[in-house]
Design a protein around this motif. Sequence first.
Motif: not given
Length: 248
Positions: A136, A153, A156, A183, A187, A190
């Motif tokens: 991730v 973060e 994540q 961001e 994400l 991911i």
Amino acid sequence: MSNPALALTSVSKTFGGVKAVSNVSLQVEPGERRVIIGPNGAGKTSLFHCISGALHTTSGVIKCFGEDITHLAEPDRTQRGVGRTFQISSVFADLTVLENIALAVLGIQKKKWNLWTSVKNLNGLRDKANEQLDLVGLPNKENALVKSLSYGERRQLELVLALVNGPRLLLLDEPCAGLSPAERQRLFGIIQKLPRSITMLMIEHDMDIALGLADRVTVLHRGEMILEGSAQEVRINPQVREVYFGQV
Ligand SMILES: Nc1ncnc2c1ncn2[C@@H]1O[C@H](COP(=O)(O)OP(=O)(O)O)[C@@H](O)[C@H]1O
Ligand SMILES: [Mg+2]
């Protein structure tokens, strides 16, 4: 034919007089990516709570890969491969990334956190944690305190916490909420790369993200499912435009 990953039959959830989820029936096939949309208060989060076991349904049946899980407690559902992230960030800020992961693996509640010391050196945990952190985009963060991470973060990390228990059915409740556009893209990238061995249901407000990820889309409005279809069908549906797009 194989069993659906998730099958809901007439699922309802009532809070006092409020029918948050009303007679929802749907099926999600193994490997599918289903996005749930609907205005605020439509019952999306309540529906996820019913599936994860955080709440018990008022009526209806929930089956996961053919097994009736309607009356199972949340940890028993986790054990059977139901994983989830929360709409509101739910990590422990004063612990390290690895400690948060250990807690997720152990299913230990906040109030029992002191038990943690005795399991600190769980075999294999570090390897498993690092594998997920790499996946991730949080490499070498295992010893960082969560409060030192950026908000992006942390989101994540929440995904890692849902992934470490190896879910077959993953529920993501607005995983990109509160993130900057950059961001958010990161994400989302991911999430898109997660293997198809994980069947995914995602609640998402950003229509571009939602419709970009979805194999199929389910639209909730006032607790009821008003439409299920492809992203394109949903985009052009007049009723959806009225209740969803119309309100922005
Ligand atoms: N724990 C609760 N107690 C009472 N009412 C609730 C509770 N959770 C949600 N509701 C109500 O249920 C409805 C659906 O809420 P929710 O599932 O959070 O919608 P969404 O996630 O689509 O915004 C809303 O009217 C909300 O106020
Ligand atoms: Mg919600």
